[in-house]
Design an enzyme around this catalytic site. Structure first.
Site, PDB file in Angstrom:
ATOM      1  N   CYS A 206       0.838  -1.192   0.000  1.00 23.88           N
ATOM      2  CA  CYS A 206       0.000   0.000   0.000  1.00 23.88           C
ATOM      3  C   CYS A 206       0.876   1.246   0.000  1.00 23.88           C
ATOM      4  O   CYS A 206       0.613   2.206  -0.731  1.00 23.88           O
ATOM      5  CB  CYS A 206      -0.877  -0.048   1.241  1.00 23.88           C
ATOM      6  SG  CYS A 206      -2.125   1.193   1.207  1.00 23.88           S
TER       7      CYS A 206
ATOM      8  N   CYS B 160      -4.777   1.200   4.847  1.00 27.83           N
ATOM      9  CA  CYS B 160      -4.610  -0.167   4.396  1.00 27.83           C
ATOM     10  C   CYS B 160      -5.261  -1.107   5.383  1.00 27.83           C
ATOM     11  O   CYS B 160      -4.597  -1.769   6.158  1.00 27.83           O
ATOM     12  CB  CYS B 160      -3.135  -0.496   4.237  1.00 27.83           C
ATOM     13  SG  CYS B 160      -2.930  -2.056   3.396  1.00 27.83           S
TER      14      CYS B 160
END
Ligand SMILES: Nc1ncnc2c1ncn2[C@@H]1O[C@H](COP(=O)(O)OP(=O)(O)OP(=O)(O)O)[C@@H](O)[C@H]1O
Length: 363
Positions: free
Chosen positions: A99, A194
């Site tokens: 991420c 995330c």
């Protein structure tokens, strides 16, 4: 300087705004929306709406522009797909790391961040410049250090980043937030972008990979001691959620082909505790620290997100990008697919990371 600030609604990035504003920079705040339409994996997007409200308040408090940008499709195509593919192979993904690399510092930089002199985040990390080279370096607060989540970023991403709270202990960040009357001063840590890295993602995996029963076998005796719903729910080193009595039991090996999960009791044997890590696809953020010979160089490392840095030596293997890390003490939970993150001997510079490969997952 013109600075893009990645703000989450949490206290860390709020204090980043305060510090940068005090230092006289021109700021533009951005909240990245991931939003899981239709999947509802953490009870709708209420958490995001609350976070955005908080960001709006902070932007008003400091009189700076604020935008909500969406990277929903990019997150799905890159981070989710990567996570599912890794799990399907019987390996353990690290969505937080992907991420950062692909979303926060990848697509964000490409679309918006590059228009600013710098992009700032509330990560607990620092940078250090040695000669002409900038290095990712660890946070003052070793327990909060997040360099292990950043160890896949590129050099150009690093050069553009700022970590304004990396020199501060978390307690001081909270104190600062209270002092400047930040509305989220006592709020628990944000959901974060995330969520795959933060939730227990069993439901998510079940939805995408389904279930298939298979045996749980004691490694030393070959005895079947239970059943699991699919190897993909289990990670090497895992202790909880096995549903076995008479424990503690640890997952020590998986046979992906035959859908078998092997467990062992206690952490006494060499099967449970390895002393070496094989790393592939090594990525050095600021270039190879050992461009010449690399045999038994002293380092420290992490093999998952944890506060300790483990002393070891590293040796380059013949195959390009492959390294062997040898630790004097046993290493718990070596999970293939995860990243081994490499630091200098003093755990100050974070050199980069490689993917853990291993014998304990049979494909
Ligand atoms: N949804 C988001 N949009 C924009 N930036 C984000 C978002 N989520 C996290 N960030 C950025 O990444 C940094 C680290 O995120 P992480 O999820 O680890 O949160 P954290 O350490 O709890 O920080 P915070 O207290 O700021 O939420 C944040 O400080 C922020 O700068």
């Amino acid at each position: 300087m013109n600075v893009a600030v990645l703000i989450s609604g949490g206290v860390d990035s709020a204090v980043v705004v305060h510090r940068l504003k005090e230092a006289g920079h021109d700021l533009h705040l951005f909240y990245i929306r991931i939003g899981m339409e239709g999947t509802d994996i953490h009870g709708g997007d209420c958490a995001a709406e609350e976070d955005i409200e908080m960001c709006t308040y902070i932007a008003r408090k400091y009189g700076v522009p604020f935008d909500v940008v969406s990277l929903h499709n990019e997150y799905w195509d890159h981070v989710m797909e990567y996570a599912l593919q890794t799990i399907r192979k019987g390996l353990t993904p690290n969505p937080d790391m992907m991420c950062n690399k692909m979303i926060k510092f990848g697509f964000f930089e490409e679309r918006w961040g590059h228009e600013f002199d710098r992009t700032a985040t509330g990560h607990y990390a620092t940078t250090d410049t040695i000669g002409d080279t900038v290095y990712l370096a660890t946070a003052a607060d070793a327990v909060k250090d997040q360099t292990d989540f950043l160890a896949q970023i590129t050099y150009s991403q690093l050069r553009h980043l700022m970590f304004p709270i990396g020199e501060m202990p978390k307690a001081l960040v909270r104190e600062t937030a209270v002092k400047v009357k930040m509305p989220n001063a006592s709020r628990k840590d944000s959901q974060g972008i995330c969520f795959l890295g933060k939730i227990n993602y069993n439901d998510f995996i079940k939805r995408h990979l389904g279930t298939r029963k298979g045996p749980i076998i004691e490694l030393e005796t070959g005895r079947k001691i239970g059943e699991h719903n699919g190897f993909w729910f289990h990670t090497i080193g895992q202790r909880k959620g096995l549903g076995l009595s008479g424990g503690p039991w640890y997952v020590v090996k998986k046979n992906v082909h035959d859908n078998v999960v092997y467990v062992s009791q206690g952490y006494g044997t060499e099967q449970q505790y390895g002393r070496t890590l094989h790393l592939g696809e090594m990525h050095f953020i600021s270039g190879d620290p050992w461009p010449g010979e690399c045999v038994s160089k002293r380092i420290t490392f992490k093999n998952r997100h944890m506060p300790e840095f483990i002393p070891a030596v590293i040796t380059r293997l013949d195959t390009p990008g492959e390294y062997l890390v040898e630790s004097a003490s046993p290493i718990q939970g070596i999970a293939p697919g995860q990243f081994g993150v490499i630091y200098d001997e003093n755990s100050h510079l974070c050199y980069g990371s490689g993917v853990i490969t291993g014998q304990n997952v049979i494909l």
